[in-house]
Design an enzyme around this catalytic site. Structure first.
Site, PDB file in Angstrom:
ATOM      1  N   ARG A 106     -44.530 -21.580  -3.944  1.00 16.52           N
ATOM      2  CA  ARG A 106     -46.212 -21.274  -3.453  1.00 16.52           C
ATOM      3  C   ARG A 106     -46.903 -22.633  -2.958  1.00 16.52           C
ATOM      4  O   ARG A 106     -47.418 -22.542  -2.248  1.00 16.52           O
ATOM      5  CB  ARG A 106     -46.997 -22.177  -5.480  1.00 16.52           C
ATOM      6  CG  ARG A 106     -46.829 -22.933  -5.990  1.00 16.52           C
ATOM      7  CD  ARG A 106     -46.781 -23.073  -7.590  1.00 16.52           C
ATOM      8  NE  ARG A 106     -46.173 -22.714  -8.052  1.00 16.52           N
ATOM      9  CZ  ARG A 106     -46.096 -22.581  -9.729  1.00 16.52           C
ATOM     10  NH1 ARG A 106     -46.968 -23.183 -10.087  1.00 16.52           N
ATOM     11  NH2 ARG A 106     -45.173 -21.895 -10.164  1.00 16.52           N
ATOM     12  N   LYS A 109     -33.094 -28.693 -11.366  1.00 19.75           N
ATOM     13  CA  LYS A 109     -32.187 -27.751 -11.777  1.00 19.75           C
ATOM     14  C   LYS A 109     -31.517 -28.279 -12.886  1.00 19.75           C
ATOM     15  O   LYS A 109     -30.504 -28.329 -12.058  1.00 19.75           O
ATOM     16  CB  LYS A 109     -32.352 -26.074 -11.299  1.00 19.75           C
ATOM     17  CG  LYS A 109     -33.644 -25.621 -10.874  1.00 19.75           C
ATOM     18  CD  LYS A 109     -33.160 -24.323 -10.131  1.00 19.75           C
ATOM     19  CE  LYS A 109     -34.847 -24.294  -9.632  1.00 19.75           C
ATOM     20  NZ  LYS A 109     -35.290 -23.534 -11.011  1.00 19.75           N
TER      21      LYS A 109
HETATM   22  N1  BES Z   1     -36.966 -20.071  -7.734  1.00 16.51           N
HETATM   23  C1  BES Z   1     -37.618 -20.389  -8.745  1.00 16.51           C
HETATM   24  C2  BES Z   1     -37.824 -19.196  -9.585  1.00 16.51           C
HETATM   25  C3  BES Z   1     -36.828 -18.602 -10.243  1.00 16.51           C
HETATM   26  C4  BES Z   1     -36.192 -18.446 -11.143  1.00 16.51           C
HETATM   27  C5  BES Z   1     -36.051 -17.588  -9.821  1.00 16.51           C
HETATM   28  C6  BES Z   1     -35.034 -18.346 -11.520  1.00 16.51           C
HETATM   29  C7  BES Z   1     -35.557 -16.599  -9.912  1.00 16.51           C
HETATM   30  C8  BES Z   1     -34.806 -16.664 -10.789  1.00 16.51           C
HETATM   31  C9  BES Z   1     -39.180 -21.365  -8.697  1.00 16.51           C
HETATM   32  O1  BES Z   1     -38.889 -22.356  -7.474  1.00 16.51           O
HETATM   33  C10 BES Z   1     -39.268 -22.496  -9.357  1.00 16.51           C
HETATM   34  O2  BES Z   1     -38.425 -22.958  -9.425  1.00 16.51           O
HETATM   35  N2  BES Z   1     -40.077 -22.124 -10.497  1.00 16.51           N
HETATM   36  C11 BES Z   1     -40.144 -22.965 -11.426  1.00 16.51           C
HETATM   37  C12 BES Z   1     -42.201 -23.276 -11.289  1.00 16.51           C
HETATM   38  C13 BES Z   1     -42.396 -24.114 -13.232  1.00 16.51           C
HETATM   39  C14 BES Z   1     -42.051 -25.367 -11.884  1.00 16.51           C
HETATM   40  C15 BES Z   1     -43.549 -24.105 -12.804  1.00 16.51           C
HETATM   41  C16 BES Z   1     -40.058 -22.110 -13.329  1.00 16.51           C
HETATM   42  O3  BES Z   1     -40.204 -20.662 -12.520  1.00 16.51           O
HETATM   43  O4  BES Z   1     -39.159 -22.539 -13.654  1.00 16.51           O
HETATM   44 ZN    ZN Z   2     -38.702 -23.902  -7.581  1.00 17.80          ZN
END
Ligand code: BES
Ligand code: ZN
Ligand code: ZN
Length: 481
Positions: free
Chosen positions: A336, A262
């Site tokens: 997931r 990230k």
């Molecule tokens: N933990 C994150 C989702 C999240 C994002 C929670 C913002 C709280 C605030 C999750 O594990 C994630 O990183 N999801 C990705 C999925 C993508 C790679 C398909 C996302 O939402 O960007």
């Molecule tokens: Zn994630």
């Protein structure tokens, strides 16, 4: 905070501050407030606060007129906000003993519970690790009900149990990832379980390997912190049915994204990526005390999602406990993966109905903002049960689509499923992925990425974790028929 109930005329109640609700369109003339009402200063607008000192004929040292909005729209959810706002308004003024007068027209059990919940939730601050001596909090909160005849003692107790459980979840959620590793989270669950008479089992990596949880273990392999799968069991003395509710909560103690790392900005918020798991532990704490007539087991997979020489790579293919193969196209779609194995495990453990809660996607925040939980279901009756419970508890949730056509988005050239869809409908493809593992079991998925924590404080709630959806889950269990 010491919570009590007093049945006395409000004039006689001794307190540092007496909170009285004032409504829009119902001119307030008590406490010498007629002039303020005429001047428009006391209008009864929702969350308005007017503090009066030395009111003649009132034993309390102060009277706080708390705006409650239109009386016909005054639900228990509004009551909770009014109490919370009033407590947050009084707390910095070093007010220690508060009495809250129930409006005679809104004096049922749900309103009494909500007032208590509001007080406890509003008083909460995520300041455990601040060392200063200027922390302020309310010491005593009394619900004042003059002539009401319903069993308010029980309602006050229920409100206290619910809000304490929710604050417990908030405390857990707010712990930074260096202090709350997966093992520490298991320790916290075990401590809670032994305090409240629940059974708690913690599966370690070797046990998960034996069970074939390749999706969960793939996420965990990049971290020096070992993964755990927590199971907390409640069994009723007299079950009303054969139903067994499984509560599955995402417990990623920190989500760096892994190799699909990230951006640095805002990454500190990923300590909240275990809010779903914290909510399940919190819900079990209340369930242990309120004792619903249904069997409930919470399952919380806890991992840290890290990059490193052992981390899984984009393109890796893992095999879930169900035998399904998954191509990990993005290591940041880890929630997931750990939930997939846990849903299958919960079904094998005999759960007949499932609810999961997870800070799963940024896409749900795009879709619904910070106000509604995204709700997905494979079963209409189950969806309606959860929506009904959420409505009663004032935790807003919005039903999202989950049609089979979306499955196409998850195609992989080399495995049964990819772990991400394309650019669009990200919250739906994530839910669709989970649906594969919920199988035929009636199941609801709650995407709480937008609602599990507040970036900015509200008049009725501190910045930080909210404890959503603890109250909904407890009510779901309590009202199961
Ligand atoms: N933990 C994150 C989702 C999240 C994002 C929670 C913002 C709280 C605030 C999750 O594990 C994630 O990183 N999801 C990705 C999925 C993508 C790679 C398909 C996302 O939402 O960007
Ligand atoms: Zn994630
Ligand atoms: Zn995550």
């Amino acid at each position: 905070m010491n919570i009590t109930l007093e049945r006395k005329p409000l004039e006689q109640v001794e307190a540092d501050a007496l909170i009285v609700s004032v409504f829009e369109g119902r001119k307030e003339t008590r406490f010498g407030a007629a002039d303020l009402s005429d001047a428009g200063e006391v209008a009864g607008k929702a969350l308005e606060t007017t503090l009066l000192h030395h009111v003649p004929g009132v034993a309390a040292r102060r009277v706080l007129l708390a705006g409650a909005g239109k009386p016909e729209k005054f639900t228990a959810a509004e009551q909770r906000k009014v109490a919370a706002t009033a407590v947050r308004f009084l707390k910095p003024k070093s007010v220690k003993k508060i009495a809250f007068v129930l409006d005679p027209e809104h004096a049922g059990g749900d309103y009494a519970s909500a007032a208590v919940e509001g007080a406890l939730l509003g008083d909460y601050e995520p300041d455990r690790l601040k060392t200063g001596d200027d922390k302020k909090s309310v010491e005593a909160f009394t619900v004042v009900a003059a002539g009401a005849d319903v069993d308010l003692e029980e309602a006050v107790r229920r409100g206290r149990i619910l809000a304490e459980a929710q604050n417990f979840a908030r405390d857990l959620a707010n712990e930074p990832a260096n202090l709350l590793t997966p093992s520490k989270m298991a320790g916290a669950a075990q401590k809670m379980a032994s305090e409240y008479g629940l059974e708690c089992q913690v599966l370690d990596r070797a046990e998960m390997e034996k069970l074939g949880m390749g999706a969960l273990l793939g996420v965990a392999q990049g971290s020096a912190e070992p993964p755990v799968l927590i199971a907390i069991r409640y069994r009723p003395a007299q079950p009303a049915s054969q139903a067994h509710l499984g509560l599955v909560g995402k417990g990623v103690t920190f989500d760096t994204g892994g190799i699909s790392i990230k951006p640095a900005e805002g990454m500190e918020k990923m300590k909240y990526d275990m809010c779903g798991g914290a909510a399940m532990i919190g819900a079990m704490r209340a369930i242990a005390q309120l004792k619903p007539a249904i069997a409930v087991t919470a399952f919380i997979p806890c991992v840290e999602n890290m990059p490193g020489s052992r981390a899984q790579r984009p393109g890796d293919i893992v095999t879930a406990m169900s035998g399904t193969t998954i191509e990990v196209l993005n290591t940041d779609a880890e929630g997931r993966l750990i939930l997939a194995d846990t849903l299958v495990y919960a079904r094998r453990q005999g759960c007949t109905h499932l609810v999961d809660a997870a800070t799963l996607t940024g896409a749900i925040v795009v879709a619904l903002g910070h106000l509604n939980v995204g709700l997905f279901a494979n079963d209409d009756a189950m969806r309606d049960r959860v929506l009904q419970a959420a409505r009663s508890e004032g935790e807003r949730m919005w039903p999202m689509p989950l049609e089979d056509d979306y499955k196409e988005y998850l195609k992989s050239a080399f495995a049964d499923l990819g772990n991400i869809g394309g650019r669009w409908g990200g919250a739906i493809t994530a839910a669709m992925f989970l649906k594969e593992f919920a199988g035929e079991t009636p199941w609801v998925h709650l995407d709480i990425a937008g609602t599990a924590y507040l970036d900015d404080a509200k008049p009725f709630l501190a910045k930080g974790p909210t404890g959503v959806p603890v109250r909904t889950l407890v009510r779901l269990a309590m009202e199961w028929k």
